[in-house]
Design a protein around this motif. Structure first.
Motif, PDB file in Angstrom:
ATOM      1  N   VAL A 128     -55.960  34.194 -85.656  1.00  0.00           N
ATOM      2  CA  VAL A 128     -55.495  33.045 -86.430  1.00  0.00           C
ATOM      3  C   VAL A 128     -54.177  33.412 -87.098  1.00  0.00           C
ATOM      4  O   VAL A 128     -53.993  34.545 -87.525  1.00  0.00           O
ATOM      5  N   GLN A 129     -53.266  32.460 -87.159  1.00  0.00           N
ATOM      6  CA  GLN A 129     -51.993  32.663 -87.848  1.00  0.00           C
ATOM      7  C   GLN A 129     -52.004  31.863 -89.131  1.00  0.00           C
ATOM      8  O   GLN A 129     -52.482  30.731 -89.158  1.00  0.00           O
ATOM      9  N   LEU A 130     -51.471  32.475 -90.191  1.00  0.00           N
ATOM     10  CA  LEU A 130     -51.517  31.862 -91.516  1.00  0.00           C
ATOM     11  C   LEU A 130     -50.108  31.680 -92.050  1.00  0.00           C
ATOM     12  O   LEU A 130     -49.254  32.563 -91.910  1.00  0.00           O
ATOM     13  N   ALA A 168     -55.380  35.192 -96.737  1.00  0.00           N
ATOM     14  CA  ALA A 168     -55.964  36.122 -95.791  1.00  0.00           C
ATOM     15  C   ALA A 168     -57.243  35.542 -95.208  1.00  0.00           C
ATOM     16  O   ALA A 168     -57.901  34.721 -95.850  1.00  0.00           O
ATOM     17  N   ALA A 169     -57.576  36.003 -94.015  1.00  0.00           N
ATOM     18  CA  ALA A 169     -58.757  35.489 -93.317  1.00  0.00           C
ATOM     19  C   ALA A 169     -59.597  36.634 -92.783  1.00  0.00           C
ATOM     20  O   ALA A 169     -59.054  37.660 -92.347  1.00  0.00           O
ATOM     21  N   SER A 185     -66.980  43.469 -98.519  1.00  0.00           N
ATOM     22  CA  SER A 185     -66.439  43.454 -99.875  1.00  0.00           C
ATOM     23  C   SER A 185     -65.263  42.490 -99.969  1.00  0.00           C
ATOM     24  O   SER A 185     -64.170  42.778 -99.486  1.00  0.00           O
ATOM     25  N   TYR A 186     -65.469  41.368-100.633  1.00  0.00           N
ATOM     26  CA  TYR A 186     -64.474  40.297-100.604  1.00  0.00           C
ATOM     27  C   TYR A 186     -63.197  40.644-101.345  1.00  0.00           C
ATOM     28  O   TYR A 186     -62.162  40.015-101.144  1.00  0.00           O
ATOM     29  N   TYR A 187     -63.246  41.665-102.207  1.00  0.00           N
ATOM     30  CA  TYR A 187     -62.085  42.006-103.019  1.00  0.00           C
ATOM     31  C   TYR A 187     -61.240  43.100-102.367  1.00  0.00           C
ATOM     32  O   TYR A 187     -60.221  43.511-102.901  1.00  0.00           O
ATOM     33  N   TYR A 188     -61.644  43.587-101.208  1.00  0.00           N
ATOM     34  CA  TYR A 188     -61.021  44.724-100.545  1.00  0.00           C
ATOM     35  C   TYR A 188     -60.044  44.222 -99.480  1.00  0.00           C
ATOM     36  O   TYR A 188     -60.423  43.477 -98.588  1.00  0.00           O
ATOM     37  N   THR A 189     -58.791  44.642 -99.559  1.00  0.00           N
ATOM     38  CA  THR A 189     -57.793  44.163 -98.604  1.00  0.00           C
ATOM     39  C   THR A 189     -58.163  44.518 -97.169  1.00  0.00           C
ATOM     40  O   THR A 189     -57.888  43.753 -96.242  1.00  0.00           O
ATOM     41  N   GLY A 190     -58.801  45.676 -96.976  1.00  0.00           N
ATOM     42  CA  GLY A 190     -59.166  46.113 -95.630  1.00  0.00           C
ATOM     43  C   GLY A 190     -60.223  45.248 -94.963  1.00  0.00           C
ATOM     44  O   GLY A 190     -60.439  45.357 -93.753  1.00  0.00           O
ATOM     45  N   GLU A 191     -60.855  44.366 -95.727  1.00  0.00           N
ATOM     46  CA  GLU A 191     -61.864  43.478 -95.178  1.00  0.00           C
ATOM     47  C   GLU A 191     -61.232  42.362 -94.350  1.00  0.00           C
ATOM     48  O   GLU A 191     -61.893  41.754 -93.509  1.00  0.00           O
ATOM     49  N   TYR A 192     -59.961  42.097 -94.583  1.00  0.00           N
ATOM     50  CA  TYR A 192     -59.306  40.929 -94.001  1.00  0.00           C
ATOM     51  C   TYR A 192     -58.479  41.306 -92.777  1.00  0.00           C
ATOM     52  O   TYR A 192     -57.745  42.291 -92.773  1.00  0.00           O
TER      53      TYR A 192
END
Length: 123
Positions: A1-3, A96-97, A103-110
């Motif tokens: 997906v593009q954001l 971010a998607a 962990s919703y607060y972790y950048t690596g989750e996205y």
């Protein structure tokens, strides 16, 4: 997906802004969406997240009660309504998607990130 994030600008403290994030692709409703922000010289930090259906939302303590995240799955859009803005809210805001549910607060989750939109708040 593009954001593609938009809606940033310069406001005085106490003002409001509404950020938008447009997503491409036909599977938008498969992604949980979030907003992060990054101030100069600081790490990117979690702001808000919304579940795939839009039923569940999560906020950083610093914005809870002032910011509202929402989404329109039919239009593949996610929004961040920001009220009562403070100078410490300034920074580049990123949408971010993720298809995960960690962990919703972790950048690596996205998995996918928009290009960011700049918010400046003057005192």
């Amino acid at each position: 997906v593009q954001l593609q994030a938009s809606g940033g600008g310069s406001v005085q403290a106490g003002g409001s802004l509404r950020l938008s994030c447009a997503a491409s692709g036909r599977t938008f409703s498969s992604y949980a969406m979030a907003w992060f922000r990054q101030a100069p010289g600081k790490e990117r930090e979690f702001v808000a997240r919304i579940s795939r259906s839009g039923v569940s939302t999560y906020y950083a303590g610093s914005v809870k009660g002032r910011f509202t995240i929402s989404r329109d799955n039919a239009e593949s859009m996610v929004y961040l309504q920001m009220n009562s803005l403070k100078p410490e809210d300034k920074g580049v805001y990123y949408c971010a998607a993720t298809m995960g549910s960690g962990s919703y607060y972790y950048t690596g989750e996205y998995d996918f990130w928009g290009q960011g939109t700049l918010v400046t708040v003057s005192s």
